[in-house]
Motif scaffolding. Structure first.
Motif, PDB file in Angstrom:
ATOM      1  N   LEU A   1       0.773  -1.337   0.079  1.00 12.90           N
ATOM      2  CA  LEU A   1       0.000  -0.114  -0.038  1.00 12.90           C
ATOM      3  C   LEU A   1       0.826   1.304  -0.156  1.00 12.90           C
ATOM      4  O   LEU A   1       0.667   2.272  -0.666  1.00 12.90           O
ATOM      5  CB  LEU A   1      -0.900  -0.118   1.164  1.00 12.90           C
ATOM      6  N   LEU A   2       1.834   1.434   0.744  1.00 18.06           N
ATOM      7  CA  LEU A   2       2.907   2.441   0.932  1.00 18.06           C
ATOM      8  C   LEU A   2       3.508   2.601  -0.674  1.00 18.06           C
ATOM      9  O   LEU A   2       3.787   3.854  -0.777  1.00 18.06           O
ATOM     10  CB  LEU A   2       3.781   2.330   1.981  1.00 18.06           C
ATOM     11  N   GLN A   3       3.909   1.852  -1.188  1.00 22.41           N
ATOM     12  CA  GLN A   3       4.644   1.743  -2.351  1.00 22.41           C
ATOM     13  C   GLN A   3       3.621   2.204  -3.594  1.00 22.41           C
ATOM     14  O   GLN A   3       4.054   2.771  -4.650  1.00 22.41           O
ATOM     15  CB  GLN A   3       5.204   0.586  -2.706  1.00 22.41           C
ATOM     16  N   THR A   4       2.389   1.855  -3.511  1.00 25.46           N
ATOM     17  CA  THR A   4       1.417   2.289  -4.419  1.00 25.46           C
ATOM     18  C   THR A   4       0.514   3.363  -4.360  1.00 25.46           C
ATOM     19  O   THR A   4      -0.391   3.597  -4.995  1.00 25.46           O
ATOM     20  CB  THR A   4       0.589   1.051  -4.815  1.00 25.46           C
ATOM     21  N   SER A   5       0.860   4.017  -3.200  1.00 24.38           N
ATOM     22  CA  SER A   5       0.030   5.492  -2.956  1.00 24.38           C
ATOM     23  C   SER A   5       0.368   6.662  -3.437  1.00 24.38           C
ATOM     24  O   SER A   5      -0.078   7.660  -3.012  1.00 24.38           O
ATOM     25  CB  SER A   5      -0.370   5.617  -1.398  1.00 24.38           C
ATOM     26  N   ARG A   6       1.409   6.515  -4.557  1.00 23.82           N
ATOM     27  CA  ARG A   6       2.071   7.725  -5.079  1.00 23.82           C
ATOM     28  C   ARG A   6       2.650   8.353  -4.044  1.00 23.82           C
ATOM     29  O   ARG A   6       2.847   9.979  -4.259  1.00 23.82           O
ATOM     30  CB  ARG A   6       0.838   8.294  -5.880  1.00 23.82           C
ATOM     31  N   TYR A   7       2.959   8.252  -2.893  1.00 17.91           N
ATOM     32  CA  TYR A   7       3.820   8.866  -2.019  1.00 17.91           C
ATOM     33  C   TYR A   7       5.212   8.918  -2.760  1.00 17.91           C
ATOM     34  O   TYR A   7       5.473   8.212  -3.718  1.00 17.91           O
ATOM     35  CB  TYR A   7       4.134   8.064  -0.804  1.00 17.91           C
ATOM     36  N   SER A   8       5.978   9.971  -2.500  1.00 22.19           N
ATOM     37  CA  SER A   8       7.318  10.497  -3.007  1.00 22.19           C
ATOM     38  C   SER A   8       8.399  10.571  -1.831  1.00 22.19           C
ATOM     39  O   SER A   8       8.007  11.158  -0.715  1.00 22.19           O
ATOM     40  CB  SER A   8       7.263  11.447  -3.983  1.00 22.19           C
ATOM     41  N   TYR A   9       9.646  10.023  -2.080  1.00 21.80           N
ATOM     42  CA  TYR A   9      10.584  10.024  -1.078  1.00 21.80           C
ATOM     43  C   TYR A   9      11.134  11.446  -1.165  1.00 21.80           C
ATOM     44  O   TYR A   9      11.686  11.932  -2.062  1.00 21.80           O
ATOM     45  CB  TYR A   9      11.750   8.988  -1.218  1.00 21.80           C
ATOM     46  N   ALA A  10      11.274  12.056   0.040  1.00 17.84           N
ATOM     47  CA  ALA A  10      11.983  13.512   0.243  1.00 17.84           C
ATOM     48  C   ALA A  10      12.667  13.475   1.758  1.00 17.84           C
ATOM     49  O   ALA A  10      12.115  13.076   2.566  1.00 17.84           O
ATOM     50  CB  ALA A  10      10.911  14.474   0.277  1.00 17.84           C
ATOM     51  N   LYS A  11      14.187  13.340   1.359  1.00 19.50           N
ATOM     52  CA  LYS A  11      15.046  13.176   2.622  1.00 19.50           C
ATOM     53  C   LYS A  11      14.448  14.078   3.913  1.00 19.50           C
ATOM     54  O   LYS A  11      14.573  13.928   5.060  1.00 19.50           O
ATOM     55  CB  LYS A  11      16.008  13.903   2.172  1.00 19.50           C
ATOM     56  N   GLU A  12      14.089  15.316   3.742  1.00 17.67           N
ATOM     57  CA  GLU A  12      13.750  16.438   4.443  1.00 17.67           C
ATOM     58  C   GLU A  12      12.451  16.435   5.227  1.00 17.67           C
ATOM     59  O   GLU A  12      12.205  17.130   6.139  1.00 17.67           O
ATOM     60  CB  GLU A  12      14.109  17.991   4.299  1.00 17.67           C
TER      61      GLU A  12
ATOM     62  N   PRO B   1      -4.286   8.212   7.183  1.00 16.10           N
ATOM     63  CA  PRO B   1      -2.979   8.221   6.267  1.00 16.10           C
ATOM     64  C   PRO B   1      -2.762   9.663   5.523  1.00 16.10           C
ATOM     65  O   PRO B   1      -3.750  10.294   5.438  1.00 16.10           O
ATOM     66  CB  PRO B   1      -3.342   7.047   5.368  1.00 16.10           C
ATOM     67  N   PRO B   2      -1.599   9.938   5.164  1.00 17.29           N
ATOM     68  CA  PRO B   2      -1.461  11.268   4.332  1.00 17.29           C
ATOM     69  C   PRO B   2      -1.940  11.074   3.012  1.00 17.29           C
ATOM     70  O   PRO B   2      -2.092   9.960   2.500  1.00 17.29           O
ATOM     71  CB  PRO B   2       0.017  11.390   4.079  1.00 17.29           C
ATOM     72  N   ALA B   3      -2.181  12.102   2.269  1.00 16.56           N
ATOM     73  CA  ALA B   3      -3.026  12.044   1.016  1.00 16.56           C
ATOM     74  C   ALA B   3      -2.154  11.367   0.037  1.00 16.56           C
ATOM     75  O   ALA B   3      -0.729  11.562   0.164  1.00 16.56           O
ATOM     76  CB  ALA B   3      -3.163  13.578   0.753  1.00 16.56           C
ATOM     77  N   PRO B   4      -2.613  10.877  -0.742  1.00 15.48           N
ATOM     78  CA  PRO B   4      -1.734  10.211  -2.038  1.00 15.48           C
ATOM     79  C   PRO B   4      -0.874  11.333  -2.535  1.00 15.48           C
ATOM     80  O   PRO B   4      -1.312  12.475  -2.753  1.00 15.48           O
ATOM     81  CB  PRO B   4      -2.765   9.654  -3.031  1.00 15.48           C
TER      82      PRO B   4
ATOM     83  N   SER C   1       9.227   8.821   8.476  1.00 15.52           N
ATOM     84  CA  SER C   1       7.888   9.095   8.170  1.00 15.52           C
ATOM     85  C   SER C   1       7.176   7.917   7.771  1.00 15.52           C
ATOM     86  O   SER C   1       6.113   7.298   8.027  1.00 15.52           O
ATOM     87  CB  SER C   1       7.635  10.274   7.309  1.00 15.52           C
ATOM     88  N   ALA C   2       7.914   7.299   6.710  1.00 19.93           N
ATOM     89  CA  ALA C   2       7.250   5.936   6.232  1.00 19.93           C
ATOM     90  C   ALA C   2       7.237   4.816   7.507  1.00 19.93           C
ATOM     91  O   ALA C   2       6.478   3.981   7.147  1.00 19.93           O
ATOM     92  CB  ALA C   2       8.167   5.509   5.210  1.00 19.93           C
ATOM     93  N   ALA C   3       8.332   4.927   8.204  1.00 23.34           N
ATOM     94  CA  ALA C   3       8.260   3.892   9.127  1.00 23.34           C
ATOM     95  C   ALA C   3       7.171   4.030  10.404  1.00 23.34           C
ATOM     96  O   ALA C   3       6.237   3.352  10.653  1.00 23.34           O
ATOM     97  CB  ALA C   3       9.540   3.822   9.924  1.00 23.34           C
ATOM     98  N   ARG C   4       6.843   5.409  10.710  1.00 27.67           N
ATOM     99  CA  ARG C   4       5.734   6.040  11.600  1.00 27.67           C
ATOM    100  C   ARG C   4       4.740   5.664  10.930  1.00 27.67           C
ATOM    101  O   ARG C   4       3.683   5.094  11.777  1.00 27.67           O
ATOM    102  CB  ARG C   4       5.909   7.346  11.671  1.00 27.67           C
TER     103      ARG C   4
END
Length: 203
Positions: free
Chosen positions: A18-29, A39-42, A50-53
């Motif tokens: 689910l996390l990989q397909t929710s159109r989230y994007s990796y951002a270091k900051e 959950p956060p918006a797609p 944040s991903a772990a939380r």
């Protein structure tokens, strides 16, 4: 009624996907995502913390409790005391929250981390990496920084495992690869992660 180990594995594997397909994007900051809105918006940008939380909180909501946050922080520093981080090379087409590698300069494709978070299920002893959507024993290995220098015009050069040299200057990235193997002492795996409390979880 408590879940069986098989039920826990099934729920957590579905959550990884689910996390990989929710159109989230990796951002270091973006380390505080998932504290107020879950959950956060797609499409929401977030980092590995944040991903772990989010993984831990949604898992709890699904009835999978007692998960442990695991953390790896760079342990090596350069002469100035700067932490040298570590490099994760892309394998098997794995992406970070659906995104391709931040460094993609053949033959090097991967991500540079200052630190990283994973999550362990003590009931099954499986370690999950919500950023990459993987679980042990398939979690990606990393390579510790072995040298870091700042050059002209703030060019930052980091060497990983005395093999991969990555130089960043503004948005420009250059890479070089030495014809030497990476020593085992420079490899970062699940065994190098330690338990650390996760902040921002609902009680």
């Amino acid at each position: 009624m408590s879940l069986t180990q098989a039920e826990r594995k099934d729920k957590l594997n579905r959550l990884l996907e689910l996390l990989q397909t929710s159109r989230y994007s990796y951002a270091k900051e973006r380390g505080r995502v998932g504290i107020e809105t879950l959950p956060p918006a797609p499409g929401t940008p977030m980092n590995c913390e944040s991903a772990a939380r989010i993984f831990m909180q949604i898992a709890t909501d699904m009835g999978v409790d007692k998960l442990q946050a695991l953390y790896f922080g760079a342990t090596r520093t350069n002469k100035r005391g700067d932490k040298m981080g570590y490099l994760v090379l892309q394998e098997r087409g794995v992406k970070a929250l659906g995104n391709g590698p931040e460094i993609n300069k053949p033959p090097v494709a991967g991500w540079e981390f200052d630190n990283h978070w994973r999550v362990k299920d003590p009931e099954t002893n499986i370690i999950y990496d919500p950023t990459f959507g993987t679980s042990s024993p398939m979690n990606l290995k990393g390579i510790q920084g072995t040298d870091m220098t700042t050059g002209l015009n703030f060019a930052m050069t980091t060497v990983y495992g005395d093999k991969y040299t990555i130089t960043r200057q503004g948005i420009g990235v250059t890479v070089a690869v030495a014809n030497t193997p990476v020593a085992s002492k420079d490899v970062v795996g699940d065994e190098n992660f330690i338990a650390k409390p996760m902040t921002g979880l609902r009680v």
